[in-house]
Design a protein around this motif. Structure first.
Motif, short mmCIF file in Angstrom:
data_model
loop_
_atom_site.label_atom_id
_atom_site.label_comp_id
_atom_site.label_asym_id
_atom_site.label_seq_id
_atom_site.Cartn_x
_atom_site.Cartn_y
_atom_site.Cartn_z
N PRO A 157 11.83 -0.74 0.87
CA PRO A 157 12.64 0.40 0.44
C PRO A 157 11.85 1.51 -0.23
O PRO A 157 12.43 2.32 -0.94
N MET A 158 10.52 1.58 -0.04
CA MET A 158 9.74 2.58 -0.76
C MET A 158 8.89 3.41 0.20
O MET A 158 7.76 3.78 -0.12
N GLY A 159 9.44 3.67 1.40
CA GLY A 159 8.66 4.39 2.39
C GLY A 159 9.24 5.74 2.78
O GLY A 159 8.51 6.73 2.88
N MET B 233 4.04 6.19 -10.80
CA MET B 233 5.45 5.79 -10.72
C MET B 233 5.61 4.71 -9.66
O MET B 233 6.32 3.72 -9.84
N PHE B 234 4.93 4.92 -8.55
CA PHE B 234 4.99 3.93 -7.47
C PHE B 234 4.49 2.57 -7.96
O PHE B 234 5.11 1.54 -7.73
N GLY B 235 3.34 2.59 -8.64
CA GLY B 235 2.74 1.35 -9.12
C GLY B 235 3.70 0.61 -10.04
O GLY B 235 3.88 -0.61 -9.92
N ALA B 236 4.32 1.35 -10.97
CA ALA B 236 5.23 0.71 -11.92
C ALA B 236 6.45 0.14 -11.20
O ALA B 236 6.93 -0.95 -11.54
N PHE C 227 4.17 1.20 2.36
CA PHE C 227 5.11 2.13 1.73
C PHE C 227 4.48 3.51 1.68
O PHE C 227 3.52 3.79 2.42
N ASP C 228 4.99 4.38 0.81
CA ASP C 228 4.49 5.76 0.82
C ASP C 228 4.61 6.38 -0.57
O ASP C 228 5.67 6.29 -1.19
N VAL D 125 0.84 -1.20 0.00
CA VAL D 125 0.00 0.00 0.00
C VAL D 125 0.87 1.25 0.00
O VAL D 125 1.94 1.28 0.59
N GLN D 126 0.40 2.26 -0.72
CA GLN D 126 1.03 3.59 -0.72
C GLN D 126 -0.02 4.61 -0.31
O GLN D 126 -1.20 4.46 -0.62
#
Ligand code: HC0
Length: 573
Positions: A408-410, A329-332, A268-269, A229-230
């Motif tokens: 690594p995406m937070g 971008m996050f989704g990709a 994530f964020d 989740v973002q």
């Protein structure tokens, strides 16, 4: 000034004030349904706000009736109380009696007014008033239930006058009157940009977001799914309101804790990719400036704005940045970069985003948003839908501990979090563009001229060898038109423009808590500026450690081959 009495209390008001305003000054609340004082929308249509004026034969709609010298106004006479009770009962008689499972149950202005005027029963036969139910579910973002419409026309005002889209209009006359798209077309066949500002304006449940909560519950219960989740910047500045916290509460840590308790595998964020957007978009701007590309460049992260540009200014699509929004971008990256570093098969990753925005539901479904080889973002929930999930799960939100996002995406910088307020993307971009061009940091990172609720904001920022870079910011599509018409006329003096679809930016998006007023917009934006100024360790996107890592391990360079494939798109007429 004008002197009058309201319920025998002396009041003095400015010329032009209404009886409603005079009553307020006397400390008297009058119930209303159609009026929307924040937007000067007082059509006097619902008649719930009627008052008695001595010597006048009929009752007056106080929201629209001007105060005059010597008037004696009564808001609680028998005549007034009977009349407004009857009016509200008549509205209720032609309104579906399904409050218990209406999306606005507990936050409905009709419910509140019915309580306020003391409705105890409905003395009219509902069957006589039965209206055909038109449930328009054609839009990927917004559901329209005409049977609940009370003809206040606030949605028409916001769509026509503020957003200048005019997808909704008043139709028919008398008892048949209603609001709908022209020719009663399904919403997805109109110019509707999915911004959801009509939803924010609706006092009842006639317009609401397309609810996708069940799809997310299903994924969370499926052991074969790795659900990530973002959350958009604006969520942390508003989610608390759904749990009774005051507007302006910054609830980042509780939001993360709640998502973990709901069962998401990784929290994530979106702010991680907001930082990444700044690197890509900043480099794109510098490339256009150096190579004589199309200027001004305009931000492309607000999907309602993109659709507006496609419908109304297709000749200007070349001005849009080719960057996808941070959500996309996050989704990709979730199904490529994250899949690679975690060793998880991207086919098993289910990607959810929490957005303050109804148009994000539409954006995620656009055909070009599959560059990972899968649908990049599977489901988009609004702030309100997330709040419903948290309530359904019995989580005591207010008393949750603060937790940290996952790697690594937070991790994110202050520059990313201010994306959620109008002017934030511009401020974040200028901080980084300045550093890239001059090799130094801006001495003051707070770029005040682009903050605040002025409809169009402009600034000239000295950026080393580039000289003064002229920039502008517009929020709300009516304001965007002003800058776009200048470009069309060949008169735009700007190099870079930020456009956000919703007035106030994402903190006031169509998926945010209701009500949203200008005061609340400012409080939510204030929470994001606090996150930037007081909470985050870094305040510039190029300092973000996870962004540095994603370039080192995966993307290699800004505007490079992989970026082109995953993070950019283009729009054609
Ligand atoms: Fe926004 Fe966004 S800032 S559009 O307003 O750019 O919705 O909050 O998530 O994507 O980051 C909305 C908010 C986002 C995106 C970001 C951008």
């Amino acid at each position: 000034s004008i002197n009058l009495t309201v319920n025998n209390i002396d009041v003095e008001v400015e010329a032009g004030a209404t009886l409603y305003q005079a009553a307020q000054k006397a400390g008297v609340n009058i119930p209303t349904l159609c009026a929307w004082f924040d937007k000067d929308h007082t059509p006097g249509a619902c008649r719930v706000c009627v008052v008695e004026v001595e010597g006048m034969p009929s009752l007056a709609a106080s929201c629209a009736y001007p105060a005059q010298n010597g008037m004696k106004v009564f808001t609680n006479s028998d005549k007034v109380r009977q009349a407004r009770k009857m009016i509200v009962e008549l509205i209720l008689a032609s309104h579906p009696q399904e409050c218990n499972f209406c999306v606005r149950n507990g936050n409905c202005e009709l419910q509140k007014v019915a309580e306020m005027v003391g409705v105890k029963n409905i003395r009219y036969d509902s069957e006589e008033f039965d209206r055909d139910r038109e449930l328009d579910t054609s839009s990927p973002a917004i559901v329209r239930d005409s049977s609940k419409c009370i003809n206040c026309r606030r949605c028409v005002t916001v769509c026509e006058s503020i957003q200048t889209v005019a997808a909704l209009s008043p139709m028919n006359r008398g008892y048949e009157s209603t609001v709908s798209p022209a020719f009663n077309l399904p919403l997805n066949e109109t110019n509707c940009v999915n911004c959801g500002q009509c939803v924010m304006a609706c006092p009842v449940g006639a317009l609401y977001e397309k609810d996708q909560v069940d799809e997310v519950w299903k994924a969370l219960q499926d052991p074969t799914r790795h659900v990530v989740v973002q959350e958009a910047p604006a969520i942390r500045a508003a989610l608390g309101e759904e749990f009774g916290m005051p507007p302006g509460s910054l609830v980042t840590g509780k939001m993360i804790a709640a998502l973990r308790r709901l069962g998401f595998d990784k929290v994530f964020d979106t702010n991680f990719t907001a930082d990444l957007t700044i690197i890509e978009e900043g480099n794109e701007l510098l490339k256009r400036v150096k190579e004589g590309g199309t200027l001004p460049m305009i931000t492309s992260c607000s999907p309602g704005w993109i659709k507006f540009c496609e419908h109304f200014y297709p000749d200007l699509l070349g001005h849009l940045s080719t960057c996808k929004s941070p959500q996309q971008m996050f989704g990709a990256l979730a199904k490529t970069y994250y899949a690679q570093v975690s060793g998880i098969d991207p086919a098993n990753i289910f990607s959810v985003s929490i957005m303050p925005c109804t148009a994000k539901k539409y954006e995620a479904q656009r055909p070009e948003m599959k560059s990972s080889g899968y649908q990049d973002v599977d489901v988009v929930l609004t702030t309100r839908e997330l709040a419903r999930m948290i309530k359904e799960a019995g989580i005591d939100f207010v008393n949750l501990p603060d937790e940290k996002y996952d790697d690594p995406m937070g991790e994110y910088t202050g520059a990313a979090t201010i994306f959620g307020a109008t002017g934030g993307v511009m401020e974040a971009a200028l901080r980084t563009v300045y550093a890239v061009v001059t090799g130094e940091e801006l001495s003051d990172l707070n770029i005040m001229p682009v903050r605040g609720l002025e409809g169009v904001k402009a600034a000239a920022v000295p950026v080393g060898a580039l000289g003064d870079v002229k920039v502008a910011v517009a929020h709300g599509l009516g304001n965007a038109r002003k800058l776009l018409d200048e470009i069309r006329a060949g008169k735009s003096e700007y190099a870079f423009i930020e456009v956000m679809c919703c007035p106030g930016g994402c903190v006031a998006g169509g998926g945010e808590p209701i009500p949203t007023t200008d005061e609340i917009r400012m409080l939510r934006a204030g929470a994001l500026y606090r996150d930037d100024g007081e909470v985050q360790q870094y305040r510039q996107s190029h300092q973000s450690p996870p962004v540095k890592a994603v370039y080192e391990k995966f993307l290699k360079e800004p505007l490079g081959h992989k970026s082109h494939e995953l993070l950019h798109t283009h729009y054609v007429q």
